[in-house]
Design a protein around this motif. Structure first.
Motif, PDB file in Angstrom:
ATOM      1  N   PHE A  33      11.644  47.677  64.425  1.00 50.76           N
ATOM      2  CA  PHE A  33      13.360  48.173  65.553  1.00 50.76           C
ATOM      3  C   PHE A  33      13.301  47.402  67.338  1.00 50.76           C
ATOM      4  CE2 PHE A  33      11.110  51.651  63.068  1.00 50.76           C
ATOM      5  CZ  PHE A  33      12.831  52.577  63.824  1.00 50.76           C
ATOM      6  N   LEU A  34      14.336  46.940  67.515  1.00 52.01           N
ATOM      7  CA  LEU A  34      13.794  45.917  68.707  1.00 52.01           C
ATOM      8  C   LEU A  34      15.213  46.273  69.693  1.00 52.01           C
ATOM      9  CD1 LEU A  34      13.884  43.012  68.823  1.00 52.01           C
ATOM     10  CD2 LEU A  34      15.918  42.199  67.570  1.00 52.01           C
ATOM     11  N   ASP A  35      14.940  46.322  70.795  1.00 47.17           N
ATOM     12  CA  ASP A  35      15.695  46.981  71.988  1.00 47.17           C
ATOM     13  C   ASP A  35      15.963  45.360  72.402  1.00 47.17           C
ATOM     14  OD1 ASP A  35      15.757  48.228  74.588  1.00 47.17           O
ATOM     15  OD2 ASP A  35      14.436  47.356  75.950  1.00 47.17           O
ATOM     16  N   LEU A  36      17.468  45.554  73.194  1.00 49.02           N
ATOM     17  CA  LEU A  36      18.268  44.561  73.414  1.00 49.02           C
ATOM     18  C   LEU A  36      17.711  44.364  74.316  1.00 49.02           C
ATOM     19  CD1 LEU A  36      21.727  46.024  72.867  1.00 49.02           C
ATOM     20  CD2 LEU A  36      20.214  44.187  70.911  1.00 49.02           C
ATOM     21  N   PHE A  37      17.773  44.868  75.952  1.00 48.52           N
ATOM     22  CA  PHE A  37      16.647  44.301  77.158  1.00 48.52           C
ATOM     23  C   PHE A  37      15.582  44.002  77.439  1.00 48.52           C
ATOM     24  CE2 PHE A  37      21.185  46.368  77.068  1.00 48.52           C
ATOM     25  CZ  PHE A  37      21.400  45.493  77.440  1.00 48.52           C
ATOM     26  N   MET A  38      14.781  42.644  77.312  1.00 49.23           N
ATOM     27  CA  MET A  38      13.609  42.551  77.259  1.00 49.23           C
ATOM     28  C   MET A  38      12.991  40.629  78.194  1.00 49.23           C
ATOM     29  SD  MET A  38      12.046  43.915  73.490  1.00 49.23           S
ATOM     30  CE  MET A  38      12.859  42.041  72.928  1.00 49.23           C
ATOM     31  N   PRO A  39      12.417  40.529  78.570  1.00 51.96           N
ATOM     32  CA  PRO A  39      12.252  39.853  79.454  1.00 51.96           C
ATOM     33  C   PRO A  39      11.666  38.401  78.755  1.00 51.96           C
ATOM     34  CG  PRO A  39      10.376  41.410  79.784  1.00 51.96           C
ATOM     35  CD  PRO A  39      11.283  42.370  78.728  1.00 51.96           C
ATOM     36  N   MET A  40      11.996  37.516  79.313  1.00 50.75           N
ATOM     37  CA  MET A  40      11.627  36.113  78.693  1.00 50.75           C
ATOM     38  C   MET A  40      12.990  35.913  77.502  1.00 50.75           C
ATOM     39  SD  MET A  40       7.845  35.857  78.061  1.00 50.75           S
ATOM     40  CE  MET A  40       6.794  37.175  77.469  1.00 50.75           C
ATOM     41  N   MET A  41      12.882  37.108  76.434  1.00 48.83           N
ATOM     42  CA  MET A  41      13.676  36.852  75.053  1.00 48.83           C
ATOM     43  C   MET A  41      13.985  37.954  74.791  1.00 48.83           C
ATOM     44  SD  MET A  41      12.977  35.418  71.302  1.00 48.83           S
ATOM     45  CE  MET A  41      13.771  34.381  70.431  1.00 48.83           C
ATOM     46  N   ASN A  42      15.225  37.886  74.862  1.00 51.74           N
ATOM     47  CA  ASN A  42      16.139  39.357  74.301  1.00 51.74           C
ATOM     48  C   ASN A  42      16.390  40.235  73.259  1.00 51.74           C
ATOM     49  OD1 ASN A  42      18.152  38.857  74.297  1.00 51.74           O
ATOM     50  ND2 ASN A  42      19.426  38.156  75.984  1.00 51.74           N
ATOM     51  N   GLY A  43      16.441  40.758  73.018  1.00 55.71           N
ATOM     52  CA  GLY A  43      16.705  41.340  71.376  1.00 55.71           C
ATOM     53  C   GLY A  43      17.798  41.077  70.737  1.00 55.71           C
ATOM     54  N   GLU A  44      19.002  40.272  71.453  1.00 54.29           N
ATOM     55  CA  GLU A  44      20.065  39.818  71.434  1.00 54.29           C
ATOM     56  C   GLU A  44      19.212  38.185  70.264  1.00 54.29           C
ATOM     57  OE1 GLU A  44      24.287  39.202  71.898  1.00 54.29           O
ATOM     58  OE2 GLU A  44      23.409  40.649  72.799  1.00 54.29           O
ATOM     59  N   GLU A  45      18.713  37.846  71.229  1.00 54.50           N
ATOM     60  CA  GLU A  45      18.555  36.173  71.374  1.00 54.50           C
ATOM     61  C   GLU A  45      16.994  36.043  70.092  1.00 54.50           C
ATOM     62  OE1 GLU A  45      18.204  34.003  75.378  1.00 54.50           O
ATOM     63  OE2 GLU A  45      17.036  35.834  74.889  1.00 54.50           O
ATOM     64  N   CYS A  46      16.528  37.722  69.574  1.00 51.20           N
ATOM     65  CA  CYS A  46      15.402  37.534  68.708  1.00 51.20           C
ATOM     66  C   CYS A  46      16.184  37.911  67.535  1.00 51.20           C
ATOM     67  CB  CYS A  46      14.524  38.564  68.895  1.00 51.20           C
ATOM     68  SG  CYS A  46      13.739  38.585  70.209  1.00 51.20           S
ATOM     69  N   LEU A  47      17.408  38.455  67.562  1.00 47.75           N
ATOM     70  CA  LEU A  47      18.319  38.766  66.058  1.00 47.75           C
ATOM     71  C   LEU A  47      18.609  37.804  65.553  1.00 47.75           C
ATOM     72  CD1 LEU A  47      19.024  41.115  64.163  1.00 47.75           C
ATOM     73  CD2 LEU A  47      21.459  41.075  65.770  1.00 47.75           C
ATOM     74  N   GLN A  48      19.000  37.260  67.096  1.00 45.31           N
ATOM     75  CA  GLN A  48      19.408  35.980  66.248  1.00 45.31           C
ATOM     76  C   GLN A  48      18.496  35.108  65.235  1.00 45.31           C
ATOM     77  OE1 GLN A  48      22.851  34.454  66.226  1.00 45.31           O
ATOM     78  NE2 GLN A  48      22.399  33.449  64.485  1.00 45.31           N
ATOM     79  N   ASP A  49      17.393  34.641  66.257  1.00 47.68           N
ATOM     80  CA  ASP A  49      16.155  34.063  65.114  1.00 47.68           C
ATOM     81  C   ASP A  49      16.256  33.975  64.067  1.00 47.68           C
ATOM     82  OD1 ASP A  49      16.574  31.833  67.322  1.00 47.68           O
ATOM     83  OD2 ASP A  49      14.792  32.208  69.202  1.00 47.68           O
ATOM     84  N   ILE A  50      15.420  35.579  64.511  1.00 49.03           N
ATOM     85  CA  ILE A  50      15.450  36.122  63.041  1.00 49.03           C
ATOM     86  C   ILE A  50      16.594  35.958  61.441  1.00 49.03           C
ATOM     87  CG2 ILE A  50      14.754  38.231  61.708  1.00 49.03           C
ATOM     88  CD1 ILE A  50      13.675  39.452  64.630  1.00 49.03           C
TER      89      ILE A  50
END
Length: 154
Positions: free
Chosen positions: A68-85
């Motif tokens: 479960f991934l929130d979109l708005f977070m510090p350092m690396m946002n959810g969209e960036e995480c999703l892309q890396d995943i």
């Protein structure tokens, strides 16, 4: 409930691993309590930011059964995480559920195009969160990775 969702093999030492990535500690506590109400036989691991999530995913740790991934977070946002995943085939079998207060259809379509499997709009109260988690987990059970779904309990 989660044992019905993920299979009959669920026993205490074989709990399904769910990750929650959200920088809001109050939201983490509420999510944890709601998930416990849905099913106590799950191991929940929480992260405050995407950098810590990605470090864990790239470690030797067992991969989660759901993120479960929130979109708005510090350092690396959810969209960036999703892309890396989704850029790493090692994580292809891990469903990613975006968990956010934003309910913008264009943004949601973009997230689905990037590889999100579900979109869970953060409910405004605890009872609705329990219902939304049940619906989300049942949706994943029916179709783990294929298709997309927006879960919005009002």
């Amino acid at each position: 409930m989660l044992e019905r969702i993920f299979g009959q093999d669920m026993i205490s030492q074989n709990k399904k691993l769910v990750y929650l990535v959200d920088d809001d500690h109050e939201d983490q506590e509420i999510f944890c309590d709601a998930l416990e109400m849905v099913d106590s036989e799950v191991e929940l691991k929480m992260f405050d930011n995407g950098v810590d999530l990605m470090a864990d995913l790239h470690s030797e740790s067992k991969l989660p059964d759901l993120i479960f991934l929130d979109l708005f977070m510090p350092m690396m946002n959810g969209e960036e995480c999703l892309q890396d995943i989704r850029d790493n085939e090692r994580f292809d079998e891990v469903p990613v559920i975006i968990y956010s207060t934003v309910l913008d259809m264009t943004k949601i379509e973009d997230l689905f195009a990037m590889g999100a499997n579900r979109y869970l709009h953060k409910p405004s109260n605890f009872h609705n969160l329990i219902s939304a988690l049940e619906r989300t987990l049942n949706s994943v059970k029916r179709n783990k990775l294929g298709g997309t779904a927006i879960i919005n309990v009002v």
